[in-house]
Design a protein around this motif. Sequence first.
Motif, PDB file in Angstrom:
ATOM      1  N   LEU A  45       1.963   6.538  -8.487  1.00  0.00           N
ATOM      2  CA  LEU A  45       1.080   5.379  -8.647  1.00  0.00           C
ATOM      3  C   LEU A  45      -0.072   5.712  -9.588  1.00  0.00           C
ATOM      4  CD1 LEU A  45       0.956   3.969  -5.022  1.00  0.00           C
ATOM      5  CD2 LEU A  45       1.697   2.708  -7.057  1.00  0.00           C
ATOM      6  N   SER A  46      -0.549   6.938  -9.521  1.00  0.00           N
ATOM      7  CA  SER A  46      -1.628   7.369 -10.400  1.00  0.00           C
ATOM      8  C   SER A  46      -1.203   7.294 -11.865  1.00  0.00           C
ATOM      9  CB  SER A  46      -2.045   8.792 -10.027  1.00  0.00           C
ATOM     10  OG  SER A  46      -3.007   9.263 -10.911  1.00  0.00           O
ATOM     11  N   ARG A  90      -7.485   1.015   2.969  1.00  0.00           N
ATOM     12  CA  ARG A  90      -6.252   1.154   2.190  1.00  0.00           C
ATOM     13  C   ARG A  90      -6.400   0.480   0.833  1.00  0.00           C
ATOM     14  NH1 ARG A  90      -1.396   0.181   6.548  1.00  0.00           N
ATOM     15  NH2 ARG A  90      -1.834   2.060   7.729  1.00  0.00           N
ATOM     16  N   GLY A 136       3.971  10.664   1.073  1.00  0.00           N
ATOM     17  CA  GLY A 136       2.911   9.812   0.539  1.00  0.00           C
ATOM     18  C   GLY A 136       2.273  10.389  -0.693  1.00  0.00           C
ATOM     19  N   SER A 137       2.180  11.735  -0.760  1.00  0.00           N
ATOM     20  CA  SER A 137       1.563  12.365  -1.929  1.00  0.00           C
ATOM     21  C   SER A 137       2.400  12.115  -3.181  1.00  0.00           C
ATOM     22  CB  SER A 137       1.373  13.861  -1.707  1.00  0.00           C
ATOM     23  OG  SER A 137       2.611  14.486  -1.466  1.00  0.00           O
ATOM     24  N   GLN A 142       5.808   4.426   0.898  1.00  0.00           N
ATOM     25  CA  GLN A 142       6.326   5.690   1.417  1.00  0.00           C
ATOM     26  C   GLN A 142       7.406   5.428   2.466  1.00  0.00           C
ATOM     27  OE1 GLN A 142       3.268   8.080   3.235  1.00  0.00           O
ATOM     28  NE2 GLN A 142       4.742   9.362   4.300  1.00  0.00           N
ATOM     29  N   TYR A 200      -1.510  -2.129  -3.906  1.00  0.00           N
ATOM     30  CA  TYR A 200      -1.087  -2.025  -5.308  1.00  0.00           C
ATOM     31  C   TYR A 200      -0.258  -3.231  -5.714  1.00  0.00           C
ATOM     32  CZ  TYR A 200      -2.845   2.684  -5.329  1.00  0.00           C
ATOM     33  OH  TYR A 200      -3.675   3.767  -5.257  1.00  0.00           O
ATOM     34  N   ASN A 241       0.846  -1.189   0.000  1.00  0.00           N
ATOM     35  CA  ASN A 241       0.000   0.000   0.000  1.00  0.00           C
ATOM     36  C   ASN A 241       0.887   1.247   0.000  1.00  0.00           C
ATOM     37  OD1 ASN A 241       0.632   0.791   2.736  1.00  0.00           O
ATOM     38  ND2 ASN A 241      -0.753  -0.834   3.428  1.00  0.00           N
ATOM     39  N   VAL A 242       0.260   2.405  -0.128  1.00  0.00           N
ATOM     40  CA  VAL A 242       1.004   3.665  -0.232  1.00  0.00           C
ATOM     41  C   VAL A 242       1.888   3.882   0.999  1.00  0.00           C
ATOM     42  CG1 VAL A 242       0.792   6.183  -0.357  1.00  0.00           C
ATOM     43  CG2 VAL A 242      -0.676   4.756  -1.766  1.00  0.00           C
ATOM     44  N   SER A 289       1.694   8.539  -4.181  1.00  0.00           N
ATOM     45  CA  SER A 289       0.347   8.458  -4.762  1.00  0.00           C
ATOM     46  C   SER A 289       0.310   9.025  -6.171  1.00  0.00           C
ATOM     47  CB  SER A 289      -0.655   9.212  -3.885  1.00  0.00           C
ATOM     48  OG  SER A 289      -0.781   8.570  -2.645  1.00  0.00           O
ATOM     49  N   GLN A 290       1.008  10.145  -6.359  1.00  0.00           N
ATOM     50  CA  GLN A 290       1.039  10.784  -7.683  1.00  0.00           C
ATOM     51  C   GLN A 290       1.659   9.847  -8.718  1.00  0.00           C
ATOM     52  OE1 GLN A 290       3.625  14.206  -7.865  1.00  0.00           O
ATOM     53  NE2 GLN A 290       2.484  15.103  -9.560  1.00  0.00           N
TER      54      GLN A 290
END
Length: 115
Positions: free
Chosen positions: A53-54, A70, A46-47, A39, A73, A34-35, A50-51
């Motif tokens: 991963l997007s 959660r 984390g952002s 991280q 991924y 997971n994120v 996430s960015q």
Amino acid sequence: MDLELQKFKADFFKALAHPLRIRILELLAEGSKNVNELQTIIGVEGSAVSQQLSVLRSKNIVYGIKEGNRVLYSLRDPMIVDLLQIARQIFNNHLINAISMLDKFNDDKAKESDG
């Protein structure tokens, strides 16, 4: 058909063209995460994770499954692991070539100063 394939390859490699995305893929090659796990391991916000991963999700390179609150991924295609290993081998080959060129350069310089 060839043009479609070339476009797919170009888009695919563009999606991989970021060091943090490569690091994420290397970690996901070891198993789903997971994120927060990513991280913690990578040591970035984390952002940022996430960015990236997007981007990987939008190109269908990874997918997420909701587990409670959660998202876990995973790599969409296990052949990504092979691709990362091949990229490492290519890097090692380039490194070996650079080292051998440097050794030859140093040998030539040593011969010049001896002669």
